[in-house]
Motif scaffolding. Structure first.
Motif, PDB file in Angstrom:
ATOM      1  N   GLY A  13       0.779  -1.229   0.000  1.00  0.00           N
ATOM      2  CA  GLY A  13       0.000   0.000   0.000  1.00  0.00           C
ATOM      3  C   GLY A  13       0.807   1.274   0.000  1.00  0.00           C
ATOM      4  N   VAL A  14       1.983   1.272  -0.608  1.00  0.00           N
ATOM      5  CA  VAL A  14       2.757   2.496  -0.822  1.00  0.00           C
ATOM      6  C   VAL A  14       2.418   3.010  -2.219  1.00  0.00           C
ATOM      7  N   ILE A  15       1.807   4.176  -2.284  1.00  0.00           N
ATOM      8  CA  ILE A  15       1.365   4.737  -3.561  1.00  0.00           C
ATOM      9  C   ILE A  15       1.916   6.148  -3.691  1.00  0.00           C
ATOM     10  N   THR A  16       2.692   6.396  -4.731  1.00  0.00           N
ATOM     11  CA  THR A  16       3.223   7.736  -4.962  1.00  0.00           C
ATOM     12  C   THR A  16       2.619   8.310  -6.235  1.00  0.00           C
ATOM     13  N   PHE A  17       2.428   9.622  -6.222  1.00  0.00           N
ATOM     14  CA  PHE A  17       1.776  10.276  -7.361  1.00  0.00           C
ATOM     15  C   PHE A  17       2.121  11.759  -7.360  1.00  0.00           C
ATOM     16  N   ASN A  18       1.819  12.390  -8.481  1.00  0.00           N
ATOM     17  CA  ASN A  18       1.819  13.847  -8.575  1.00  0.00           C
ATOM     18  C   ASN A  18       0.475  14.285  -9.130  1.00  0.00           C
ATOM     19  N   LEU A  19       0.032  15.442  -8.684  1.00  0.00           N
ATOM     20  CA  LEU A  19      -1.282  15.961  -9.062  1.00  0.00           C
ATOM     21  C   LEU A  19      -1.109  17.187  -9.932  1.00  0.00           C
ATOM     22  N   ALA A  20      -1.475  17.026 -11.228  1.00  0.00           N
ATOM     23  CA  ALA A  20      -1.356  18.103 -12.208  1.00  0.00           C
ATOM     24  C   ALA A  20       0.050  18.699 -12.130  1.00  0.00           C
ATOM     25  N   VAL A  44       4.161  12.958  -4.123  1.00  0.00           N
ATOM     26  CA  VAL A  44       3.343  12.768  -2.931  1.00  0.00           C
ATOM     27  C   VAL A  44       3.279  11.268  -2.670  1.00  0.00           C
ATOM     28  N   ARG A  45       3.393  10.872  -1.406  1.00  0.00           N
ATOM     29  CA  ARG A  45       3.322   9.438  -1.083  1.00  0.00           C
ATOM     30  C   ARG A  45       2.248   9.179  -0.036  1.00  0.00           C
ATOM     31  N   VAL A  46       1.370   8.247  -0.384  1.00  0.00           N
ATOM     32  CA  VAL A  46       0.379   7.721   0.550  1.00  0.00           C
ATOM     33  C   VAL A  46       0.817   6.315   0.909  1.00  0.00           C
ATOM     34  N   SER A  47       0.868   5.988   2.182  1.00  0.00           N
ATOM     35  CA  SER A  47       1.230   4.631   2.580  1.00  0.00           C
ATOM     36  C   SER A  47       0.228   4.120   3.606  1.00  0.00           C
ATOM     37  N   LEU A  48      -0.313   2.952   3.320  1.00  0.00           N
ATOM     38  CA  LEU A  48      -1.418   2.383   4.088  1.00  0.00           C
ATOM     39  C   LEU A  48      -0.929   1.338   5.075  1.00  0.00           C
ATOM     40  N   TYR A  49      -1.745   1.147   6.111  1.00  0.00           N
ATOM     41  CA  TYR A  49      -1.481   0.071   7.057  1.00  0.00           C
ATOM     42  C   TYR A  49      -2.812  -0.472   7.539  1.00  0.00           C
ATOM     43  N   LEU A  50      -2.762  -1.387   8.481  1.00  0.00           N
ATOM     44  CA  LEU A  50      -3.975  -2.119   8.839  1.00  0.00           C
ATOM     45  C   LEU A  50      -5.015  -1.261   9.537  1.00  0.00           C
ATOM     46  N   TYR A  51      -4.641  -0.062  10.021  1.00  0.00           N
ATOM     47  CA  TYR A  51      -5.619   0.795  10.688  1.00  0.00           C
ATOM     48  C   TYR A  51      -6.300   1.761   9.732  1.00  0.00           C
ATOM     49  N   ASN A  52      -5.955   1.749   8.447  1.00  0.00           N
ATOM     50  CA  ASN A  52      -6.598   2.625   7.475  1.00  0.00           C
ATOM     51  C   ASN A  52      -7.870   1.994   6.921  1.00  0.00           C
ATOM     52  N   THR A  53      -8.760   2.842   6.377  1.00  0.00           N
ATOM     53  CA  THR A  53     -10.068   2.383   5.910  1.00  0.00           C
ATOM     54  C   THR A  53     -10.397   2.967   4.541  1.00  0.00           C
TER      55      THR A  53
END
Length: 416
Positions: free
Chosen positions: A339-346, A384-393
């Motif tokens: 669940g490591v997701i990196t992106f750029n927005l516009a 930008v990096r979003v990283s998820l773990y078991l407490y995310n929904t």
């Protein structure tokens, strides 16, 4: 340890006191677990209990309090052994974290075994902690650093990897899971190929151990490193796993304190494994907290954690991919990734995106993520990096997406 028969996300979230916090007046949404994970109440309580009821130095005292502290400290080592399925408890060394673990291997093993003309094989996916030590080792020994290319999806090009493996390859140092793209590398297959040419394999497991079942014997890794704070333990504690035969042949990295067996005026002898590598007073509370974190994770089950995260990652990738002008770096499906997701927005700078999200209580990481060569390989300076773990929904993902759409409208649509 048996996993819970029914896994409740709501029950899990209740275990993390910090999730009740508000940021800028908004409920906290923590999406930076790749940097450091939040701590369940059981881990916090275990560390506090040690300081309140068993606080003493380990190994050195015959009195009751010291024996109790030693039992807790060494018990944590046994928990790590079971967690990664090491063949022997002496193969588990406590360090300050992944960075120190890899530096130990580079210094203690690398300087003994490499010389001019040898090759170290790394990839463009590596965190600086699994790159700079090998750069320095190459400079010191005259060895050559070679890089494995990536395919269009941001995964290791395994054809290129096999092509670059040769009898001159002495060390293969790769991440198990990328801290930028979330890709899971096929370590067991790579290890098999590397061993065919006589290379030793060093694995950066910082992003894998918290999220996947890790079996170092099945992977056949020679060295495997990870950090406690990324898997819900305290900061300042980490693990270096090494095959016993390799650890026994390399010298300690530091000297003094508990690693000493006998000291004369002109020479000294050292303790056996694993203590010969653990000089000075260790991070006792950190090890105990790490043991508590492992106990917590195993009570849920690592396979279950990985399955839940894969489901949430697929959902997040779909939702993020639907935002016009948002570019995801790395695989855009949920297969063979975390669940490591990196992106750029516009054309919005990643720091502006992260700052705007913070105003909504959403905590993400922006920058080069200690992976500047990979950023250049991808043709960007930051993401930008979003990283998820078991407490995310999924509800938190929905809030993230809604906020990103609003940010885009503010920065782009309102000023064009």
């Amino acid at each position: 340890m048996q996993s819970r028969e029914s896994y409740s996300m709501k029950e899990c979230r209740a275990d993390f006191p910090i999730l009740n916090e508000k940021i800028n007046g908004q409920p906290l949404i923590y999406l930076d677990s790749a940097a450091t994970a939040q701590k369940p109440a059981k881990v916090l309580a275990k560390v506090q209990d040690y300081y309140q009821h068993q606080n003493a130095n380990v190994h050195r005292g015959v009195y009751t309090l010291s024996q109790a502290a030693t039992d807790l400290y060494e018990g944590a080592r046994n928990q790590v052994q079971a967690f990664i399925n090491a063949a022997d408890w002496t193969e588990v060394l406590f360090t300050r974290g992944t960075t120190e673990s890899i530096n130990w291997v580079s210094t203690a093993y690398g300087q003994q075994h490499l010389q001019a003309g040898d090759e170290i094989l790394v990839s463009y996916l590596e965190h600086h902690s699994n790159l700079v030590p090998w750069q320095v080792l190459a400079q010191q020994t005259g060895a050559k650093l070679r890089y494995v290319e990536l395919d269009e999806a941001g995964r290791l090009d395994l054809v290129d990897l096999r092509h670059k493996l040769n009898p001159s390859t002495k060390i293969v140092a790769l991440t198990h899971v990328s801290n930028v793209t979330g890709v899971i590398n096929p370590i067991a297959q790579i290890t098999s190929w590397a061993h065919q040419v006589g290379a030793v394999v060093v694995v950066d497991g910082a992003q894998a151990a918290p999220h996947l079942p890790v079996d170092v014997q099945a992977l056949d890794a020679d060295f495997y490193a990870f950090s406690g704070h990324k898997l819900m333990g305290p900061t300042g504690i980490g693990v270096l796993y090494g095959k016993k035969a390799l650890l026994e042949e390399i010298p300690p990295v530091q000297y003094g304190g508990e690693m000493i067996e006998y000291v004369g005026l002109d020479e000294a002898t050292f303790q056996p494994l694993p203590w010969r590598f653990e000089a000075g007073t260790p991070n006792i509370a950190g090890a105990i907290g790490l043991g508590a974190a492992i106990e917590y994770l195993r009570s849920i089950g690592m396979a279950q954690i990985a399955a839940n995260e894969a489901q949430l990652t697929t959902y997040a990738l779909k939702k993020l991919g639907a935002i016009e002008g948002l570019q995801i770096y790395g695989p855009t499906n949920g297969q063979n990734r975390t669940g490591v997701i990196t992106f750029n927005l516009a054309d919005i700078h990643p720091h502006d995106v992260a700052t705007a999200l913070d105003q909504e209580g959403i905590e993400v990481r922006a920058g080069h993520h200690c992976a500047q060569p990979l950023m250049r390989y991808l043709g960007v300076t930051a993401t930008v990096r979003v990283s998820l773990y078991l407490y995310n929904t999924a509800a938190e993902i929905d809030r993230l997406v809604a906020s990103l759409v609003a940010i885009k409208e503010y920065f782009v649509d309102d000023f064009t």
